[in-house]
Design a protein around this motif. Sequence first.
Motif, PDB file in Angstrom:
ATOM      1  N   ALA A 170      -6.353 -13.133   1.499  1.00 22.76           N
ATOM      2  CA  ALA A 170      -6.563 -12.479   0.204  1.00 22.76           C
ATOM      3  C   ALA A 170      -5.235 -11.954  -0.335  1.00 22.76           C
ATOM      4  O   ALA A 170      -4.948 -10.758  -0.317  1.00 22.76           O
ATOM      5  CB  ALA A 170      -7.579 -11.351   0.338  1.00 22.76           C
ATOM      6  N   SER A 171      -4.399 -12.867  -0.824  1.00 24.10           N
ATOM      7  CA  SER A 171      -3.047 -12.460  -1.224  1.00 24.10           C
ATOM      8  C   SER A 171      -3.008 -11.711  -2.539  1.00 24.10           C
ATOM      9  O   SER A 171      -1.932 -11.286  -2.974  1.00 24.10           O
ATOM     10  CB  SER A 171      -2.119 -13.679  -1.290  1.00 24.10           C
ATOM     11  N   GLU A 172      -4.165 -11.508  -3.185  1.00 27.99           N
ATOM     12  CA  GLU A 172      -4.174 -10.568  -4.308  1.00 27.99           C
ATOM     13  C   GLU A 172      -3.819  -9.158  -3.851  1.00 27.99           C
ATOM     14  O   GLU A 172      -3.458  -8.304  -4.662  1.00 27.99           O
ATOM     15  CB  GLU A 172      -5.540 -10.571  -5.010  1.00 27.99           C
ATOM     16  N   PHE A 173      -3.871  -8.915  -2.538  1.00 28.70           N
ATOM     17  CA  PHE A 173      -3.479  -7.626  -1.963  1.00 28.70           C
ATOM     18  C   PHE A 173      -2.005  -7.594  -1.561  1.00 28.70           C
ATOM     19  O   PHE A 173      -1.528  -6.569  -1.087  1.00 28.70           O
ATOM     20  CB  PHE A 173      -4.323  -7.309  -0.726  1.00 28.70           C
ATOM     21  N   LYS A 174      -1.288  -8.700  -1.712  1.00 32.43           N
ATOM     22  CA  LYS A 174       0.099  -8.733  -1.241  1.00 32.43           C
ATOM     23  C   LYS A 174       1.029  -8.061  -2.236  1.00 32.43           C
ATOM     24  O   LYS A 174       1.026  -8.365  -3.433  1.00 32.43           O
ATOM     25  CB  LYS A 174       0.570 -10.172  -1.025  1.00 32.43           C
ATOM     26  N   CYS A 175       1.873  -7.161  -1.717  1.00 33.94           N
ATOM     27  CA  CYS A 175       2.938  -6.554  -2.503  1.00 33.94           C
ATOM     28  C   CYS A 175       4.055  -6.159  -1.548  1.00 33.94           C
ATOM     29  O   CYS A 175       3.895  -6.195  -0.332  1.00 33.94           O
ATOM     30  CB  CYS A 175       2.443  -5.346  -3.291  1.00 33.94           C
ATOM     31  N   CYS A 176       5.199  -5.802  -2.110  1.00 30.20           N
ATOM     32  CA  CYS A 176       6.374  -5.449  -1.312  1.00 30.20           C
ATOM     33  C   CYS A 176       6.961  -4.135  -1.838  1.00 30.20           C
ATOM     34  O   CYS A 176       7.399  -4.122  -2.990  1.00 30.20           O
ATOM     35  CB  CYS A 176       7.436  -6.540  -1.402  1.00 30.20           C
ATOM     36  N   PRO A 177       7.012  -3.098  -1.007  1.00 28.01           N
ATOM     37  CA  PRO A 177       6.491  -2.988   0.355  1.00 28.01           C
ATOM     38  C   PRO A 177       4.970  -3.092   0.377  1.00 28.01           C
ATOM     39  O   PRO A 177       4.324  -2.979  -0.668  1.00 28.01           O
ATOM     40  CB  PRO A 177       6.990  -1.618   0.820  1.00 28.01           C
ATOM     41  N   PRO A 178       4.396  -3.285   1.553  1.00 26.49           N
ATOM     42  CA  PRO A 178       2.977  -3.639   1.631  1.00 26.49           C
ATOM     43  C   PRO A 178       2.039  -2.438   1.636  1.00 26.49           C
ATOM     44  O   PRO A 178       2.436  -1.296   1.875  1.00 26.49           O
ATOM     45  CB  PRO A 178       2.898  -4.381   2.974  1.00 26.49           C
ATOM     46  N   ILE A 179       0.777  -2.730   1.380  1.00 26.85           N
ATOM     47  CA  ILE A 179      -0.300  -1.761   1.587  1.00 26.85           C
ATOM     48  C   ILE A 179      -0.426  -1.518   3.091  1.00 26.85           C
ATOM     49  O   ILE A 179      -0.528  -2.460   3.875  1.00 26.85           O
ATOM     50  CB  ILE A 179      -1.618  -2.310   1.013  1.00 26.85           C
ATOM     51  N   ARG A 180      -0.383  -0.256   3.485  1.00 26.72           N
ATOM     52  CA  ARG A 180      -0.384   0.080   4.913  1.00 26.72           C
ATOM     53  C   ARG A 180      -1.720   0.704   5.320  1.00 26.72           C
ATOM     54  O   ARG A 180      -2.691   0.705   4.567  1.00 26.72           O
ATOM     55  CB  ARG A 180       0.804   0.987   5.226  1.00 26.72           C
ATOM     56  N   GLU A 181      -1.746   1.259   6.536  1.00 26.05           N
ATOM     57  CA  GLU A 181      -2.996   1.685   7.148  1.00 26.05           C
ATOM     58  C   GLU A 181      -3.532   2.983   6.517  1.00 26.05           C
ATOM     59  O   GLU A 181      -2.827   3.730   5.864  1.00 26.05           O
ATOM     60  CB  GLU A 181      -2.788   1.901   8.651  1.00 26.05           C
ATOM     61  N   ALA A 182      -4.812   3.252   6.798  1.00 26.74           N
ATOM     62  CA  ALA A 182      -5.485   4.417   6.220  1.00 26.74           C
ATOM     63  C   ALA A 182      -4.794   5.720   6.606  1.00 26.74           C
ATOM     64  O   ALA A 182      -4.686   6.643   5.783  1.00 26.74           O
ATOM     65  CB  ALA A 182      -6.947   4.435   6.665  1.00 26.74           C
ATOM     66  N   ALA A 183      -4.334   5.841   7.846  1.00 25.89           N
ATOM     67  CA  ALA A 183      -3.664   7.079   8.267  1.00 25.89           C
ATOM     68  C   ALA A 183      -2.378   7.294   7.477  1.00 25.89           C
ATOM     69  O   ALA A 183      -2.029   8.438   7.142  1.00 25.89           O
ATOM     70  CB  ALA A 183      -3.367   7.022   9.768  1.00 25.89           C
ATOM     71  N   ASN A 184      -1.671   6.223   7.171  1.00 26.96           N
ATOM     72  CA  ASN A 184      -0.474   6.300   6.335  1.00 26.96           C
ATOM     73  C   ASN A 184      -0.844   6.781   4.927  1.00 26.96           C
ATOM     74  O   ASN A 184      -0.166   7.620   4.335  1.00 26.96           O
ATOM     75  CB  ASN A 184       0.166   4.917   6.271  1.00 26.96           C
ATOM     76  N   GLN A 185      -1.948   6.254   4.408  1.00 26.09           N
ATOM     77  CA  GLN A 185      -2.409   6.642   3.069  1.00 26.09           C
ATOM     78  C   GLN A 185      -2.711   8.139   2.985  1.00 26.09           C
ATOM     79  O   GLN A 185      -2.362   8.802   1.996  1.00 26.09           O
ATOM     80  CB  GLN A 185      -3.657   5.835   2.716  1.00 26.09           C
ATOM     81  N   ASP A 186      -3.338   8.676   4.014  1.00 30.30           N
ATOM     82  CA  ASP A 186      -3.650  10.103   4.010  1.00 30.30           C
ATOM     83  C   ASP A 186      -2.396  10.946   3.818  1.00 30.30           C
ATOM     84  O   ASP A 186      -2.395  11.951   3.082  1.00 30.30           O
ATOM     85  CB  ASP A 186      -4.326  10.500   5.324  1.00 30.30           C
ATOM     86  N   LEU A 187      -1.316  10.542   4.456  1.00 34.72           N
ATOM     87  CA  LEU A 187      -0.066  11.307   4.360  1.00 34.72           C
ATOM     88  C   LEU A 187       0.573  11.160   2.986  1.00 34.72           C
ATOM     89  O   LEU A 187       1.223  12.095   2.500  1.00 34.72           O
ATOM     90  CB  LEU A 187       0.890  10.859   5.460  1.00 34.72           C
ATOM     91  N   LEU A 188       0.400  10.028   2.334  1.00 28.59           N
ATOM     92  CA  LEU A 188       0.905   9.886   0.967  1.00 28.59           C
ATOM     93  C   LEU A 188       0.194  10.852   0.030  1.00 28.59           C
ATOM     94  O   LEU A 188       0.828  11.466  -0.842  1.00 28.59           O
ATOM     95  CB  LEU A 188       0.733   8.441   0.488  1.00 28.59           C
ATOM     96  N   TRP A 189      -1.103  10.981   0.176  1.00 24.21           N
ATOM     97  CA  TRP A 189      -1.840  11.942  -0.658  1.00 24.21           C
ATOM     98  C   TRP A 189      -1.368  13.374  -0.410  1.00 24.21           C
ATOM     99  O   TRP A 189      -1.197  14.156  -1.355  1.00 24.21           O
ATOM    100  CB  TRP A 189      -3.343  11.827  -0.394  1.00 24.21           C
TER     101      TRP A 189
END
Length: 445
Positions: free
Chosen positions: A278-297
């Motif tokens: 599903a390369s519609e999700f591909k970007c650079c830098p990439p979408i990372r894991e849920a735990a990483n997302q929590d820290l961005l918020w």
Amino acid sequence: MGTVELVLRSTRVITPEGTRAASVAVSAGKITAVEAYDAPVPDGARLEDFGDDVLLPGIVDTHVHVNDPGRTEWEGFWTATRAAAAGGITTLVDMPLNSLPPTTTVDNLRTKKDVARSKAHIDVGFWGGALPDNVRDLKPLHDAGVYGFKCFLSPSGVDEFPHLNGDQLTASMAEIAGFGGLLIVHAEDPHELDVAPHHSGPKYDDYLATRPRISEDVAIKGLIDTAKRIGARVHVLHLSSSDALPLIAAAKAEGVKLTVETCPHYLTLTAEEVPDGASEFKCCPPIREAANQDLLWEALADGTIDCIVTDHSPSTADLKTDDFATAWGGISGLQLSLSAVWTEARKRGYSLEDVVRWMSERTSALVGLDQKGAIEAGRDADIAVLAPEETFTVDAAELQHRNKVTAYAGKTLHGVVKSTWLRGRRIQHNGELTEPTGRLLERKN
């Protein structure tokens, strides 16, 4: 400011002082006053009463790849600005690539403006580009009104926009700092990318391994060190690695002139949910894991990350192959960005006022658009009307983007943009758009 021509009224208006019932008076495209909800409507003024729908300042998206001219089949000013207007965005700043020519000289900027002028449904500004061989072009571009200069620290993906090595970064940064400009940086370290595993194929985990967090962390550390030495103002683009947050927080505490953005896809999508191929999700830098997302918020909440922008980077559908190694890297999210961010923000206990701060107030401040970014007297009457409790399911075929490819297909989002107003003129209503009336913006000298 002249005779009031229009009054926009709602029980929920987001102002710099908070959300309240109010009437917003408009004259000649400017907000003249934000008054009590039941303030008398001046003689001759038209009243638009939105009931309980929320009035918020139009979203200002400072990271959009329009790709026009040269790769107009990827997007284009007509479709990009229609998609933006449909999503409550009233101003965008166009990236210097992937158009042909790139915005790296004054002549190239003029070419891009000539193409954009008649197609812009919303207001449009422009970034310039910093390349290895165009240091002499930076000051003329600054004088011509670009809002700053983008560079890459690793290959950009298009041959006509090469990245800067360490010496070239220093030279461009010093030049830009000398005239008080802003350098915005795609920060991934090329050495760390080179030594990472080189996988191909449809598995997202394999792709994720090719762009590890350390590539961002090392690049950001080097950028901070250089900016500190030169005294330059720099901005980190599309942060996805939460590991870099302590470096960023420390630099800000030390007084480095550093700002940072992240993107809706890093805040609303996770690596764990990306299907194989599903390369519609591909970007650079990439979408990372849920735990990483929590820290961005958390970093948005505490101010380590300043703002949210789309990094809308579309392509034709044929470039989105099922091989993550060769597929084009870019997320198409312009029309859906406000609703996507609000959907996740509300789940996490954040308010629409927070979203406005991240997506309108601070993005406006980043580029010095003091006439945008707030509902208050003296600002442009750029307003989005949002039904925040209503939901919709994303149908890619209904999007205004030129190519109907989106990582949000099938997702149910909160927040329906009912109408969008540009300088007091309704440019979108329930998905129907008017003819283009956007203006081309220039940085104030």
